[in-house]
Design a protein around this motif. Structure first.
Motif, PDB file in Angstrom:
ATOM      1  N   ASN A 120       0.858  -1.183   0.000  1.00 34.78           N
ATOM      2  CA  ASN A 120       0.000   0.000   0.000  1.00 34.78           C
ATOM      3  C   ASN A 120       0.893   1.232   0.000  1.00 34.78           C
ATOM      4  O   ASN A 120       1.338   1.700   1.050  1.00 34.78           O
ATOM      5  CB  ASN A 120      -0.913   0.002   1.221  1.00 34.78           C
ATOM      6  N   ASN A 121       1.150   1.762  -1.186  1.00 34.15           N
ATOM      7  CA  ASN A 121       2.119   2.847  -1.330  1.00 34.15           C
ATOM      8  C   ASN A 121       1.495   4.162  -1.775  1.00 34.15           C
ATOM      9  O   ASN A 121       2.044   5.226  -1.506  1.00 34.15           O
ATOM     10  CB  ASN A 121       3.204   2.427  -2.329  1.00 34.15           C
ATOM     11  N   ALA A 122       0.374   4.126  -2.466  1.00 34.46           N
ATOM     12  CA  ALA A 122      -0.207   5.351  -3.024  1.00 34.46           C
ATOM     13  C   ALA A 122      -0.476   6.373  -1.916  1.00 34.46           C
ATOM     14  O   ALA A 122      -0.964   6.041  -0.838  1.00 34.46           O
ATOM     15  CB  ALA A 122      -1.502   5.037  -3.761  1.00 34.46           C
ATOM     16  N   GLY A 123      -0.142   7.630  -2.207  1.00 25.77           N
ATOM     17  CA  GLY A 123      -0.390   8.677  -1.232  1.00 25.77           C
ATOM     18  C   GLY A 123      -0.331  10.055  -1.863  1.00 25.77           C
ATOM     19  O   GLY A 123       0.296  10.239  -2.916  1.00 25.77           O
ATOM     20  N   VAL A 124      -1.000  11.008  -1.230  1.00 29.90           N
ATOM     21  CA  VAL A 124      -1.003  12.392  -1.696  1.00 29.90           C
ATOM     22  C   VAL A 124      -0.770  13.309  -0.500  1.00 29.90           C
ATOM     23  O   VAL A 124      -0.914  12.899   0.658  1.00 29.90           O
ATOM     24  CB  VAL A 124      -2.323  12.766  -2.398  1.00 29.90           C
ATOM     25  N   VAL A 125      -0.402  14.565  -0.781  1.00 31.97           N
ATOM     26  CA  VAL A 125      -0.174  15.521   0.295  1.00 31.97           C
ATOM     27  C   VAL A 125      -0.650  16.900  -0.132  1.00 31.97           C
ATOM     28  O   VAL A 125      -0.498  17.296  -1.291  1.00 31.97           O
ATOM     29  CB  VAL A 125       1.317  15.573   0.685  1.00 31.97           C
ATOM     30  N   SER A 126      -1.253  17.600   0.807  1.00 32.50           N
ATOM     31  CA  SER A 126      -1.579  19.014   0.644  1.00 32.50           C
ATOM     32  C   SER A 126      -1.243  19.682   1.974  1.00 32.50           C
ATOM     33  O   SER A 126      -1.888  19.427   2.994  1.00 32.50           O
ATOM     34  CB  SER A 126      -3.060  19.204   0.298  1.00 32.50           C
ATOM     35  N   ALA A 127      -0.163  20.470   1.969  1.00 31.41           N
ATOM     36  CA  ALA A 127       0.367  21.035   3.211  1.00 31.41           C
ATOM     37  C   ALA A 127       0.064  22.519   3.310  1.00 31.41           C
ATOM     38  O   ALA A 127      -0.333  23.170   2.345  1.00 31.41           O
ATOM     39  CB  ALA A 127       1.870  20.787   3.287  1.00 31.41           C
ATOM     40  N   GLY A 128       0.292  23.056   4.496  1.00 31.00           N
ATOM     41  CA  GLY A 128       0.029  24.462   4.772  1.00 31.00           C
ATOM     42  C   GLY A 128      -0.791  24.595   6.035  1.00 31.00           C
ATOM     43  O   GLY A 128      -1.136  23.599   6.674  1.00 31.00           O
ATOM     44  N   SER A 129      -1.100  25.803   6.410  1.00 26.87           N
ATOM     45  CA  SER A 129      -1.949  25.987   7.586  1.00 26.87           C
ATOM     46  C   SER A 129      -3.296  25.310   7.345  1.00 26.87           C
ATOM     47  O   SER A 129      -3.784  25.263   6.209  1.00 26.87           O
ATOM     48  CB  SER A 129      -2.158  27.470   7.875  1.00 26.87           C
ATOM     49  N   LEU A 130      -3.888  24.788   8.385  1.00 25.46           N
ATOM     50  CA  LEU A 130      -5.133  24.045   8.238  1.00 25.46           C
ATOM     51  C   LEU A 130      -6.204  24.894   7.558  1.00 25.46           C
ATOM     52  O   LEU A 130      -6.943  24.411   6.698  1.00 25.46           O
ATOM     53  CB  LEU A 130      -5.624  23.570   9.606  1.00 25.46           C
ATOM     54  N   GLU A 131      -6.266  26.179   7.904  1.00 19.86           N
ATOM     55  CA  GLU A 131      -7.292  27.050   7.325  1.00 19.86           C
ATOM     56  C   GLU A 131      -7.087  27.299   5.835  1.00 19.86           C
ATOM     57  O   GLU A 131      -8.039  27.625   5.112  1.00 19.86           O
ATOM     58  CB  GLU A 131      -7.298  28.391   8.054  1.00 19.86           C
ATOM     59  N   SER A 132      -5.846  27.100   5.376  1.00 18.27           N
ATOM     60  CA  SER A 132      -5.563  27.394   3.970  1.00 18.27           C
ATOM     61  C   SER A 132      -5.792  26.200   3.048  1.00 18.27           C
ATOM     62  O   SER A 132      -5.864  26.358   1.821  1.00 18.27           O
ATOM     63  CB  SER A 132      -4.111  27.863   3.819  1.00 18.27           C
ATOM     64  N   ILE A 133      -5.894  25.012   3.597  1.00 23.99           N
ATOM     65  CA  ILE A 133      -6.061  23.806   2.783  1.00 23.99           C
ATOM     66  C   ILE A 133      -7.531  23.650   2.441  1.00 23.99           C
ATOM     67  O   ILE A 133      -8.406  23.748   3.307  1.00 23.99           O
ATOM     68  CB  ILE A 133      -5.551  22.567   3.530  1.00 23.99           C
ATOM     69  N   SER A 134      -7.819  23.403   1.183  1.00 25.93           N
ATOM     70  CA  SER A 134      -9.217  23.292   0.762  1.00 25.93           C
ATOM     71  C   SER A 134      -9.867  22.056   1.374  1.00 25.93           C
ATOM     72  O   SER A 134      -9.211  21.057   1.679  1.00 25.93           O
ATOM     73  CB  SER A 134      -9.300  23.207  -0.766  1.00 25.93           C
ATOM     74  N   ASP A 135     -11.186  22.145   1.546  1.00 29.80           N
ATOM     75  CA  ASP A 135     -11.934  20.991   2.041  1.00 29.80           C
ATOM     76  C   ASP A 135     -11.724  19.784   1.129  1.00 29.80           C
ATOM     77  O   ASP A 135     -11.567  18.649   1.606  1.00 29.80           O
ATOM     78  CB  ASP A 135     -13.432  21.317   2.109  1.00 29.80           C
ATOM     79  N   ASP A 136     -11.708  20.010  -0.171  1.00 30.22           N
ATOM     80  CA  ASP A 136     -11.537  18.904  -1.123  1.00 30.22           C
ATOM     81  C   ASP A 136     -10.193  18.217  -0.929  1.00 30.22           C
ATOM     82  O   ASP A 136     -10.101  16.983  -1.011  1.00 30.22           O
ATOM     83  CB  ASP A 136     -11.647  19.414  -2.560  1.00 30.22           C
ATOM     84  N   ASP A 137      -9.142  18.999  -0.672  1.00 29.85           N
ATOM     85  CA  ASP A 137      -7.821  18.398  -0.469  1.00 29.85           C
ATOM     86  C   ASP A 137      -7.761  17.596   0.826  1.00 29.85           C
ATOM     87  O   ASP A 137      -7.107  16.542   0.889  1.00 29.85           O
ATOM     88  CB  ASP A 137      -6.737  19.477  -0.461  1.00 29.85           C
ATOM     89  N   ILE A 138      -8.418  18.081   1.865  1.00 28.67           N
ATOM     90  CA  ILE A 138      -8.448  17.330   3.125  1.00 28.67           C
ATOM     91  C   ILE A 138      -9.168  16.008   2.936  1.00 28.67           C
ATOM     92  O   ILE A 138      -8.676  14.942   3.335  1.00 28.67           O
ATOM     93  CB  ILE A 138      -9.106  18.165   4.235  1.00 28.67           C
ATOM     94  N   VAL A 139     -10.304  16.043   2.279  1.00 26.41           N
ATOM     95  CA  VAL A 139     -11.074  14.816   2.041  1.00 26.41           C
ATOM     96  C   VAL A 139     -10.296  13.856   1.145  1.00 26.41           C
ATOM     97  O   VAL A 139     -10.251  12.641   1.393  1.00 26.41           O
ATOM     98  CB  VAL A 139     -12.445  15.149   1.429  1.00 26.41           C
ATOM     99  N   ALA A 140      -9.647  14.376   0.114  1.00 27.22           N
ATOM    100  CA  ALA A 140      -8.892  13.521  -0.812  1.00 27.22           C
ATOM    101  C   ALA A 140      -7.727  12.842  -0.105  1.00 27.22           C
ATOM    102  O   ALA A 140      -7.435  11.664  -0.365  1.00 27.22           O
ATOM    103  CB  ALA A 140      -8.395  14.345  -1.993  1.00 27.22           C
ATOM    104  N   GLN A 141      -7.029  13.563   0.782  1.00 23.81           N
ATOM    105  CA  GLN A 141      -5.930  12.946   1.523  1.00 23.81           C
ATOM    106  C   GLN A 141      -6.433  11.785   2.367  1.00 23.81           C
ATOM    107  O   GLN A 141      -5.798  10.721   2.419  1.00 23.81           O
ATOM    108  CB  GLN A 141      -5.239  13.986   2.410  1.00 23.81           C
ATOM    109  N   ILE A 142      -7.553  11.979   3.021  1.00 22.64           N
ATOM    110  CA  ILE A 142      -8.120  10.908   3.842  1.00 22.64           C
ATOM    111  C   ILE A 142      -8.544   9.732   2.963  1.00 22.64           C
ATOM    112  O   ILE A 142      -8.246   8.564   3.262  1.00 22.64           O
ATOM    113  CB  ILE A 142      -9.313  11.431   4.662  1.00 22.64           C
ATOM    114  N   ASN A 143      -9.200  10.027   1.852  1.00 19.98           N
ATOM    115  CA  ASN A 143      -9.720   8.962   0.994  1.00 19.98           C
ATOM    116  C   ASN A 143      -8.604   8.135   0.353  1.00 19.98           C
ATOM    117  O   ASN A 143      -8.742   6.915   0.200  1.00 19.98           O
ATOM    118  CB  ASN A 143     -10.618   9.549  -0.091  1.00 19.98           C
TER     119      ASN A 143
END
Length: 263
Positions: free
Chosen positions: A88-111
């Motif tokens: 299980n290697n696939a992964g993505v990242v969206s970094a920065g202050s929590l308020e600056s990260i889009s909702d879509d990026d947060i959900v995509a990282q979890i998914n």
């Protein structure tokens, strides 16, 4: 797991970076059967040229989507009677202050980083149980051991991988299935191209230590040397003291994550 010849390997995100390096390491140890899921069809097709003696089951799909996982596992089941190694290697990242990260990026990282990993494991598990000697390799991150500023959602997903590995290892105690979790430090992969940092490990180093961990029946492979191990220990035993160290890294991390996104 000592011998990698005649093993059937399933890997997510094998088209580049750490996943590709792991395929290379296994290929040179005699593995010839790989099933690979990834989103980029060109990277997938390139595997056949890079590893001409291997037999690939290539599937263009997104592990954040359950239907892709189901279809991928159906392809595997129709071709193989068993799976020996799941990576299980696939992964993505969206970094920065929590308020600056889009909702879509947060959900995509979890998914992708957590939900897809768990679902792929769930649906490959019956084939792993058919193997006389099997392994599950979950690629987490050093940020799954120590949460750092501007990586809150990413750290949460990689910490989830750590605890999933721990739980499923104990759940599978009656089966010959090794569960190993890999914690890379900053690694020179496409995922890190937008991060402003210089000192990075190579994907080849991560792959080599991963395979060594499999051979030595380890449950954790932690990159970063003695300093990382000391940091992990301090973070557990005296987290407030480690807060002080994190504070000294704050500005550097702010700079590194100003445009760090690989989705």
């Amino acid at each position: 797991m000592k011998n990698f010849q005649n093993k059937k390997v399933v890997i997510s995100g094998g088209g580049s970076g750490i996943g590709n390096a792991i395929i290379n390491e296994l290929y040179h140890k005699g593995t010839r059967d790989f099933a690979v899921i990834g989103r980029n069809v060109d990277k997938l097709k390139r595997l056949e040229n890079d590893f001409p003696e291997a037999i690939f089951l290539l599937f263009q799909g997104d592990i954040s989507k359950p239907n892709s996982i189901h279809e991928f596992v159906n392809v595997i089941s129709n071709s193989w009677n068993t799976v020996d190694v799941l990576i299980n290697n696939a992964g993505v990242v969206s970094a920065g202050s929590l308020e600056s990260i889009s909702d879509d990026d947060i959900v995509a990282q979890i998914n992708i980083n957590v939900t897809g990993l768990i679902l792929l494991t769930k649906h490959v598990l019956p084939l792993l149980k058919m193997s006389k000697e099997a392994a599950i390799v979950n690629v987490s991150s050093g940020l799954g051991l120590i949460g750092m500023p501007f990586y809150a959602s990413y750290s949460a997903t990689k910490g989830g991988v750590r605890l999933f590995s721990e739980a499923i290892r104990r759940e599978l105690k009656d089966f010959p299935i090794q569960v190993i979790t890999v914690y890379p430090t900053v690694t020179a992969t496409p995922m890190m191209e937008s991060a402003k940092t210089d000192a990075m490990d190579t994907p080849d180093l991560v792959a080599q230590q991963t395979i060594e961990g499999l051979q030595n029946n380890k449950i954790d492979v932690i990159l970063g040397g003695d300093q990382r191990l000391e940091d992990v220990k301090k973070n557990i035993n005296d987290p407030k003291e480690f807060d002080k160290k994190a504070a000294t890294m704050y500005e550097a991390l702010l700079e590194r994550t100003s445009n760090h996104r690989s989705m």
